[in-house]
Design a protein around this motif. Structure first.
Motif, PDB file in Angstrom:
ATOM      1  N   MET A 186       3.448   7.973   1.545  1.00 35.00           N
ATOM      2  CA  MET A 186       2.267   7.302   1.002  1.00 35.00           C
ATOM      3  C   MET A 186       2.446   5.793   1.035  1.00 35.00           C
ATOM      4  O   MET A 186       1.497   5.047   1.313  1.00 35.00           O
ATOM      5  N   GLN A 187       3.666   5.326   0.780  1.00 29.84           N
ATOM      6  CA  GLN A 187       3.931   3.892   0.855  1.00 29.84           C
ATOM      7  C   GLN A 187       3.674   3.362   2.264  1.00 29.84           C
ATOM      8  O   GLN A 187       3.141   2.261   2.446  1.00 29.84           O
ATOM      9  N   LYS A 188       4.069   4.151   3.270  1.00 30.07           N
ATOM     10  CA  LYS A 188       3.811   3.744   4.659  1.00 30.07           C
ATOM     11  C   LYS A 188       2.313   3.656   4.922  1.00 30.07           C
ATOM     12  O   LYS A 188       1.835   2.750   5.611  1.00 30.07           O
ATOM     13  N   ARG A 189       1.545   4.593   4.352  1.00 34.28           N
ATOM     14  CA  ARG A 189       0.105   4.560   4.545  1.00 34.28           C
ATOM     15  C   ARG A 189      -0.527   3.354   3.853  1.00 34.28           C
ATOM     16  O   ARG A 189      -1.477   2.761   4.357  1.00 34.28           O
ATOM     17  N   VAL A 190       0.025   2.980   2.693  1.00 31.69           N
ATOM     18  CA  VAL A 190      -0.431   1.754   2.033  1.00 31.69           C
ATOM     19  C   VAL A 190      -0.152   0.548   2.928  1.00 31.69           C
ATOM     20  O   VAL A 190      -1.001  -0.336   3.094  1.00 31.69           O
ATOM     21  N   ALA A 191       1.047   0.519   3.532  1.00 33.23           N
ATOM     22  CA  ALA A 191       1.418  -0.588   4.416  1.00 33.23           C
ATOM     23  C   ALA A 191       0.483  -0.668   5.620  1.00 33.23           C
ATOM     24  O   ALA A 191       0.102  -1.764   6.057  1.00 33.23           O
ATOM     25  N   ILE A 192       0.099   0.486   6.145  1.00 31.80           N
ATOM     26  CA  ILE A 192      -0.843   0.509   7.272  1.00 31.80           C
ATOM     27  C   ILE A 192      -2.213   0.010   6.827  1.00 31.80           C
ATOM     28  O   ILE A 192      -2.860  -0.787   7.524  1.00 31.80           O
ATOM     29  N   ALA A 193      -2.663   0.468   5.637  1.00 32.52           N
ATOM     30  CA  ALA A 193      -3.960   0.015   5.114  1.00 32.52           C
ATOM     31  C   ALA A 193      -3.966  -1.496   4.939  1.00 32.52           C
ATOM     32  O   ALA A 193      -4.941  -2.180   5.292  1.00 32.52           O
ATOM     33  N   ARG A 194      -2.881  -2.036   4.399  1.00 35.56           N
ATOM     34  CA  ARG A 194      -2.793  -3.493   4.219  1.00 35.56           C
ATOM     35  C   ARG A 194      -2.807  -4.214   5.568  1.00 35.56           C
ATOM     36  O   ARG A 194      -3.412  -5.286   5.710  1.00 35.56           O
ATOM     37  N   ALA A 195      -2.154  -3.616   6.563  1.00 39.56           N
ATOM     38  CA  ALA A 195      -2.079  -4.257   7.883  1.00 39.56           C
ATOM     39  C   ALA A 195      -3.428  -4.302   8.588  1.00 39.56           C
ATOM     40  O   ALA A 195      -3.658  -5.182   9.415  1.00 39.56           O
ATOM     41  N   GLY A 204      13.280   6.211   7.384  1.00 35.75           N
ATOM     42  CA  GLY A 204      13.422   6.821   6.079  1.00 35.75           C
ATOM     43  C   GLY A 204      12.502   7.988   5.798  1.00 35.75           C
ATOM     44  O   GLY A 204      12.524   8.541   4.693  1.00 35.75           O
ATOM     45  N   LEU A 205      11.702   8.394   6.769  1.00 31.30           N
ATOM     46  CA  LEU A 205      10.757   9.490   6.557  1.00 31.30           C
ATOM     47  C   LEU A 205      11.296  10.790   7.141  1.00 31.30           C
ATOM     48  O   LEU A 205      12.017  10.787   8.135  1.00 31.30           O
ATOM     49  N   ASP A 206      10.910  11.912   6.540  1.00 33.25           N
ATOM     50  CA  ASP A 206      11.263  13.208   7.102  1.00 33.25           C
ATOM     51  C   ASP A 206      10.434  13.435   8.366  1.00 33.25           C
ATOM     52  O   ASP A 206       9.388  12.796   8.561  1.00 33.25           O
ATOM     53  N   PRO A 207      10.877  14.317   9.269  1.00 31.72           N
ATOM     54  CA  PRO A 207      10.195  14.506  10.562  1.00 31.72           C
ATOM     55  C   PRO A 207       8.704  14.830  10.443  1.00 31.72           C
ATOM     56  O   PRO A 207       7.892  14.307  11.213  1.00 31.72           O
TER      57      PRO A 207
END
Length: 255
Positions: free
Chosen positions: A142-151, A167-170
């Motif tokens: 979810m943090q990665k998705r927040v980072a994408i939204a911000r980008a 750092g993410l699972d497959p």
């Protein structure tokens, strides 16, 4: 589209990039792969305007960066979105606050307009119900998705991702890969991804360049990488057992 023309970058006596030339295409996921120390991160920082090559040029849709005024360079950088390796979220801000941050910093939009834009991108990354939460309260994916939204909140023309699956699972990594690819196509962005994840190569590698010792050793697609006889490429990518199995299946199907 980003055109890279024979760029060289050194730090003291260390010659890091040695005449890199390539084209990163609009609407496609362009991947940079290679071992640690191959020049991937330096190339990405050159594309972001953080490093200036000593030789060569970088051209963004017809604009040669080195020939732009300081003001135009700043404006161009505002057309760039960045997803950092560790997401780089602000712990003291909510999800919505993190996504709104670039709008507050670089635009003069009314608060209601910023909120509307934040809601649009959070909906796009399936995080509408997480807007009030803090980074510590959500998962790594979810943090990665927040980072994408911000980008993408400022509608960038160019999207850069540094090890987005770190750092993410497959399973989650595949979700993030597919989200980046979908956004690239929907927004018609020029997306450049620095990665060592061979799953990403197989999933979304529409254009791949392989760096070795500061040189562009190979470039092609995720389909062409299965067929290459370049020993530097094969020794790097086939260190992954999964990649070996997929390549074997591919070759068996071809025969």
């Amino acid at each position: 589209m980003i055109e890279v023309n024979n760029i060289h970058k050194s730090f003291g006596d260390a010659h890091i990039l040695k005449g890199i030339s390539t084209v990163f295409e609009t609407g496609k996921t362009n991947l940079i792969i290679g071992q640690s120390g191959s020049g991937k991160t330096v190339l990405l920082k050159c594309l972001l305007g953080l490093f200036s090559p000593e030789e060569g040029s970088i051209v963004y849709d017809g604009q040669k960066y080195s020939e732009l005024s300081s003001k135009d360079q700043r404006n161009l950088r505002q057309d760039m979105g960045m997803v950092f390796q560790g997401s780089a979220l602000f712990d003291g801000m909510t999800v919505a606050g993190n996504v709104m941050f670039p709008l507050e910093m670089f635009t003069k939009l009314a608060k209601s307009e910023m909120e509307d834009r934040v809601n649009i991108v959070l909906k796009r990354v399936n995080l509408v119900d997480a807007d009030h939460k803090y980074p510590s309260e959500i998962s790594g994916g979810m943090q990665k998705r927040v980072a994408i939204a911000r980008a993408i909140v400022m509608n960038p023309q160019y999207l850069f991702c540094d090890e987005p699956n770190s750092g993410l699972d497959p399973k989650t990594a595949i979700i993030i890969d597919n989200l980046i690819k979908e956004i690239t196509e929907e927004y018609n962005i020029t997306t450049v991804i620095n990665t060592h994840d061979m799953n990403s190569v197989m999933e979304i590698g529409e254009k791949i360049i392989f760096l070795k010792d500061g040189l562009k050793e190979w470039e092609g697609t995720k389909h062409e990488i299965f067929k290459t006889d370049n020993q530097a490429v094969t020794s790097f990518v086939y260190s992954s057992e999964l990649f070996k199995k997929v390549r074997q299946m591919y070759l068996e199907e071809r025969n």
